[in-house]
Design a protein around this motif. Structure first.
Motif, PDB file in Angstrom:
ATOM      1  N   ARG A  86     -22.852 100.866  51.464  1.00 21.47           N
ATOM      2  CA  ARG A  86     -23.652 100.486  50.299  1.00 21.47           C
ATOM      3  C   ARG A  86     -23.437 101.355  49.073  1.00 21.47           C
ATOM      4  O   ARG A  86     -24.159 101.212  48.086  1.00 21.47           O
ATOM      5  N   LYS A  89     -23.201  99.768  45.841  1.00 23.06           N
ATOM      6  CA  LYS A  89     -24.438  99.087  45.411  1.00 23.06           C
ATOM      7  C   LYS A  89     -25.501 100.107  45.020  1.00 23.06           C
ATOM      8  O   LYS A  89     -26.704  99.834  45.070  1.00 23.06           O
ATOM      9  N   THR A 127     -40.853  88.433  56.578  1.00 24.93           N
ATOM     10  CA  THR A 127     -39.501  87.872  56.729  1.00 24.93           C
ATOM     11  C   THR A 127     -38.486  88.578  55.818  1.00 24.93           C
ATOM     12  O   THR A 127     -37.416  88.991  56.269  1.00 24.93           O
ATOM     13  N   GLY A 128     -38.829  88.721  54.557  1.00 24.53           N
ATOM     14  CA  GLY A 128     -37.898  89.333  53.600  1.00 24.53           C
ATOM     15  C   GLY A 128     -37.520  90.744  54.019  1.00 24.53           C
ATOM     16  O   GLY A 128     -36.350  91.140  53.927  1.00 24.53           O
ATOM     17  N   ARG A 132     -33.607  91.515  54.774  1.00 22.10           N
ATOM     18  CA  ARG A 132     -32.845  92.213  53.734  1.00 22.10           C
ATOM     19  C   ARG A 132     -31.862  93.241  54.307  1.00 22.10           C
ATOM     20  O   ARG A 132     -30.678  93.226  53.937  1.00 22.10           O
ATOM     21  N   LEU A 135     -28.973  91.348  55.753  1.00 23.21           N
ATOM     22  CA  LEU A 135     -28.135  90.730  54.716  1.00 23.21           C
ATOM     23  C   LEU A 135     -27.228  91.770  54.070  1.00 23.21           C
ATOM     24  O   LEU A 135     -26.076  91.511  53.747  1.00 23.21           O
ATOM     25  N   LYS A 139     -24.149  91.251  57.107  1.00 31.38           N
ATOM     26  CA  LYS A 139     -23.422  90.254  56.309  1.00 31.38           C
ATOM     27  C   LYS A 139     -23.209  88.945  57.080  1.00 31.38           C
ATOM     28  O   LYS A 139     -23.634  88.816  58.223  1.00 31.38           O
ATOM     29  N   LYS A 145     -21.084  81.648  53.827  1.00 24.68           N
ATOM     30  CA  LYS A 145     -21.540  82.491  52.716  1.00 24.68           C
ATOM     31  C   LYS A 145     -23.056  82.638  52.696  1.00 24.68           C
ATOM     32  O   LYS A 145     -23.581  83.515  52.030  1.00 24.68           O
ATOM     33  N   THR A 146     -23.729  81.768  53.440  1.00 25.82           N
ATOM     34  CA  THR A 146     -25.191  81.732  53.338  1.00 25.82           C
ATOM     35  C   THR A 146     -25.854  81.954  54.693  1.00 25.82           C
ATOM     36  O   THR A 146     -25.579  81.206  55.642  1.00 25.82           O
ATOM     37  N   VAL A 147     -26.720  82.941  54.767  1.00 26.27           N
ATOM     38  CA  VAL A 147     -27.572  83.084  55.948  1.00 26.27           C
ATOM     39  C   VAL A 147     -28.748  82.134  55.745  1.00 26.27           C
ATOM     40  O   VAL A 147     -29.286  82.029  54.640  1.00 26.27           O
ATOM     41  N   ALA A 173     -37.105  78.775  56.327  1.00 22.48           N
ATOM     42  CA  ALA A 173     -37.641  80.138  56.217  1.00 22.48           C
ATOM     43  C   ALA A 173     -36.864  81.116  55.338  1.00 22.48           C
ATOM     44  O   ALA A 173     -37.372  82.205  55.094  1.00 22.48           O
ATOM     45  N   VAL A 174     -35.678  80.783  54.860  1.00 23.77           N
ATOM     46  CA  VAL A 174     -34.907  81.839  54.176  1.00 23.77           C
ATOM     47  C   VAL A 174     -34.605  81.548  52.702  1.00 23.77           C
ATOM     48  O   VAL A 174     -35.011  82.311  51.823  1.00 23.77           O
ATOM     49  N   ASN A 175     -33.894  80.472  52.405  1.00 23.16           N
ATOM     50  CA  ASN A 175     -33.373  80.265  51.038  1.00 23.16           C
ATOM     51  C   ASN A 175     -34.338  79.437  50.188  1.00 23.16           C
ATOM     52  O   ASN A 175     -34.461  78.223  50.389  1.00 23.16           O
ATOM     53  N   ASN A 279     -40.335  74.344  54.719  1.00 23.21           N
ATOM     54  CA  ASN A 279     -41.433  75.094  55.334  1.00 23.21           C
ATOM     55  C   ASN A 279     -42.650  74.190  55.546  1.00 23.21           C
ATOM     56  O   ASN A 279     -43.277  74.197  56.608  1.00 23.21           O
TER      57      ASN A 279
HETATM   58  N1  ACO Z   1     -27.230  84.556  52.600  1.00 22.33           N
HETATM   59  C1  ACO Z   1     -26.318  85.545  52.467  1.00 22.33           C
HETATM   60  N2  ACO Z   1     -26.530  86.633  51.719  1.00 22.33           N
HETATM   61  C2  ACO Z   1     -27.712  86.722  51.052  1.00 22.33           C
HETATM   62  C3  ACO Z   1     -28.698  85.724  51.146  1.00 22.33           C
HETATM   63  C4  ACO Z   1     -28.416  84.599  51.955  1.00 22.33           C
HETATM   64  N3  ACO Z   1     -29.293  83.606  52.124  1.00 22.33           N
HETATM   65  N4  ACO Z   1     -29.767  86.102  50.386  1.00 22.33           N
HETATM   66  C5  ACO Z   1     -29.447  87.301  49.850  1.00 22.33           C
HETATM   67  N5  ACO Z   1     -28.222  87.663  50.257  1.00 22.33           N
HETATM   68  C6  ACO Z   1     -27.512  88.925  49.988  1.00 22.33           C
HETATM   69  C7  ACO Z   1     -27.368  89.228  48.533  1.00 22.33           C
HETATM   70  O1  ACO Z   1     -26.161  88.701  48.036  1.00 22.33           O
HETATM   71  C8  ACO Z   1     -27.377  90.734  48.539  1.00 22.33           C
HETATM   72  O2  ACO Z   1     -26.138  91.230  48.928  1.00 22.33           O
HETATM   73  P1  ACO Z   1     -25.626  92.612  48.292  1.00 22.33           P
HETATM   74  O3  ACO Z   1     -26.824  93.515  48.160  1.00 22.33           O
HETATM   75  O4  ACO Z   1     -24.617  93.127  49.280  1.00 22.33           O
HETATM   76  O5  ACO Z   1     -25.063  92.260  46.962  1.00 22.33           O
HETATM   77  C9  ACO Z   1     -28.320  91.101  49.681  1.00 22.33           C
HETATM   78  O6  ACO Z   1     -28.353  89.939  50.533  1.00 22.33           O
HETATM   79  C10 ACO Z   1     -29.710  91.403  49.249  1.00 22.33           C
HETATM   80  O7  ACO Z   1     -30.059  90.418  48.337  1.00 22.33           O
HETATM   81  P2  ACO Z   1     -31.372  90.449  47.485  1.00 22.33           P
HETATM   82  O8  ACO Z   1     -31.238  89.439  46.391  1.00 22.33           O
HETATM   83  O9  ACO Z   1     -31.728  91.849  47.107  1.00 22.33           O
HETATM   84  O10 ACO Z   1     -32.401  90.003  48.563  1.00 22.33           O
HETATM   85  P3  ACO Z   1     -33.699  89.237  48.274  1.00 22.33           P
HETATM   86  O11 ACO Z   1     -34.686  90.211  47.822  1.00 22.33           O
HETATM   87  O12 ACO Z   1     -33.477  88.015  47.482  1.00 22.33           O
HETATM   88  O13 ACO Z   1     -34.038  88.786  49.737  1.00 22.33           O
HETATM   89  C11 ACO Z   1     -34.427  87.034  51.214  1.00 22.33           C
HETATM   90  C12 ACO Z   1     -33.360  87.762  50.396  1.00 22.33           C
HETATM   91  C13 ACO Z   1     -35.178  88.053  52.004  1.00 22.33           C
HETATM   92  C14 ACO Z   1     -33.775  86.098  52.189  1.00 22.33           C
HETATM   93  C15 ACO Z   1     -35.330  86.259  50.211  1.00 22.33           C
HETATM   94  O14 ACO Z   1     -34.619  85.180  49.703  1.00 22.33           O
HETATM   95  C16 ACO Z   1     -36.637  85.788  50.801  1.00 22.33           C
HETATM   96  O15 ACO Z   1     -37.590  86.547  50.823  1.00 22.33           O
HETATM   97  N6  ACO Z   1     -36.678  84.516  51.239  1.00 22.33           N
HETATM   98  C17 ACO Z   1     -37.918  83.868  51.642  1.00 22.33           C
HETATM   99  C18 ACO Z   1     -38.422  84.398  52.942  1.00 22.33           C
HETATM  100  C19 ACO Z   1     -39.788  83.859  53.206  1.00 22.33           C
HETATM  101  O16 ACO Z   1     -40.765  84.364  52.681  1.00 22.33           O
HETATM  102  N7  ACO Z   1     -39.857  82.791  54.030  1.00 22.33           N
HETATM  103  C20 ACO Z   1     -41.064  82.059  54.310  1.00 22.33           C
HETATM  104  C21 ACO Z   1     -41.825  82.611  55.454  1.00 22.33           C
HETATM  105  S1  ACO Z   1     -41.094  82.405  57.001  1.00 22.33           S
HETATM  106  C22 ACO Z   1     -41.984  81.215  57.844  1.00 22.33           C
HETATM  107  O17 ACO Z   1     -42.891  80.624  57.388  1.00 22.33           O
HETATM  108  C23 ACO Z   1     -41.541  80.914  59.198  1.00 22.33           C
END
Ligand code: ACO
Length: 329
Positions: A86, A89, A127-128, A132, A135, A139, A145-147, A173-175, A279
């Protein structure tokens, strides 16, 4: 417990994977570690203070469960690794030394170093906060490209929906607001999870408020663009869109709205256009239709990390441990 979860646990037993549980001092996690270890579902590692864990174990037998107290070991190699990964970063070595003392980071670094095959957390963390570190450090898998995440929805075995009542919903739950590229990744990963964990043959519907051009809107364009990406990159996949939920699920509606579609009317993998829809959608089916919602299952990581619901029971944790083992490959 559903047949599906029984089968997931049985498959996991054969794999003998090592799963690290970052929230090792949480009673539900301790109980789950004891049970998963006793059943032979995985080799478990708990992160936490052994005295605190013993006190909270309340008779649960932890033979065979490894306990690591991060405060008592040499964490310098983990800090160095985090710094290396990191530094571009903004990570400096002092910050890395502090960060590895967070079990969510330490657990992910154990996976990265090959000391564990996967990590499970989220019983007391949002979750976040669980995702994090993964992520940043683990990786995505090659070609992805997308988790993202999905839920396996288990309806009654005789339900007219899904394959023997089993469906997969993604991303729930994620994007928050995936673009077309990310939506395509979510669909492809959800199809893979449907095969590998839910044990069904995926028929993927990209959901919308429009079916085959019935409405014109940029939100619909996002879905049709995702379909084009999937068709180009994964011609082998049974996928169609954009489809309204009824056209995706009900054969008579499908005949009217999407005639000739191989997927419409028979979809068993539903891809929602954004996280609000996903969700809300899975929770409605869980509550109103009484479906068992298994997940969220994270997909697309290079090595598996899974997030628990904060309302999880120790049985739920055992199930997620087993699913994580299956994702180890
Ligand atoms: N796929 C791949 N990489 C990703 C993704 C993804 N979906 N999202 C972020 N990244 C990478 C970024 O590119 C970054 O990489 P780098 O630091 O090496 O450049 C790193 O991960 C961190 O990215 P941030 O933008 O700092 O992370 P962010 O704060 O946006 O957190 C997270 C990502 C946690 C997935 C956010 O989008 C989130 O909180 N999502 C919603 C989660 C949530 O609350 N879900 C609902 C509840 S769950 C339930 O009800 C069951």
């Amino acid at each position: 417990m559903s047949d599906l979860l029984n089968s997931v646990r049985e498959k996991a037993k054969k794999l003998k994977k090592t799963i690290v549980l970052a929230e090792g001092e949480e009673p539900r996690i301790i109980t789950a570690a004891a049970q998963a270890s006793k059943e032979g579902i995985a080799n478990l590692v708990l992160l936490g203070n052994p005295d605190v864990i013993a006190k909270k174990a309340q008779g649960a037998k932890l033979d065979g469960v490894k306990i690591i107290d991060i405060k008592k070991i040499d964490t310098e190699p983990y800090a160095q690794l985090l710094y290396e990964l990191r530094k571009d970063k903004g990570m400096d070595i002092e910050k890395a030394r502090k960060t590895v003392l967070d079990p969510l980071y330490f657990g992910v670094l154990m996976v990265k170093r090959g000391e564990a095959d996967g990590m499970v957390a989220g019983s007391v963390n949002a979750t976040g906060d669980v995702l994090r570190p993964a992520l940043q450090i683990i990786k995505t898998a090659k070609g992805i490209k997308t988790v993202s995440s999905c839920f396996i929805m288990v309806l009654d075995k005789n339900s007219k929906y899904g394959e023997n009542g089993v469906m997969v919903f993604g991303d729930c739950a994620v994007n928050p607001n995936p673009d077309s590229r990310q939506l395509a990744d979510i669909a492809v990963a959800s199809a893979a999870t449907a095969k590998a964990i839910a044990g069904i043959s995926p028929k993927v519907a990209l959901l919308s408020f429009s079916t085959k051009g019935s409405a014109k809107h940029e939100l619909v364009d996002k879905v049709t663009a995702a379909l084009e990406i999937i068709k180009t990159e994964h011609p082998e996949l049974d996928v169609d869109g954009e489809l309204q939920a009824d056209a995706a699920l009900v054969p008579t509606v499908a005949e009217l709205k999407a005639p000739g579609s191989k997927v419409a009317g028979h979809a068993n993998v539903l891809i929602f256009p954004d996280l609000q829809a996903g969700n809300i959608g899975y929770k409605l089916v869980q509550r109103l239709a009484g479906a068992e919602a298994i997940g969220p299952i994270c997909q697309g990581f290079n090595m598996p990390v899974n997030d628990l619901s904060r309302g999880c029971s120790s049985e739920d944790v055992v199930n997620v441990i087993a699913m994580t083992a299956l994702q180890c490959g």
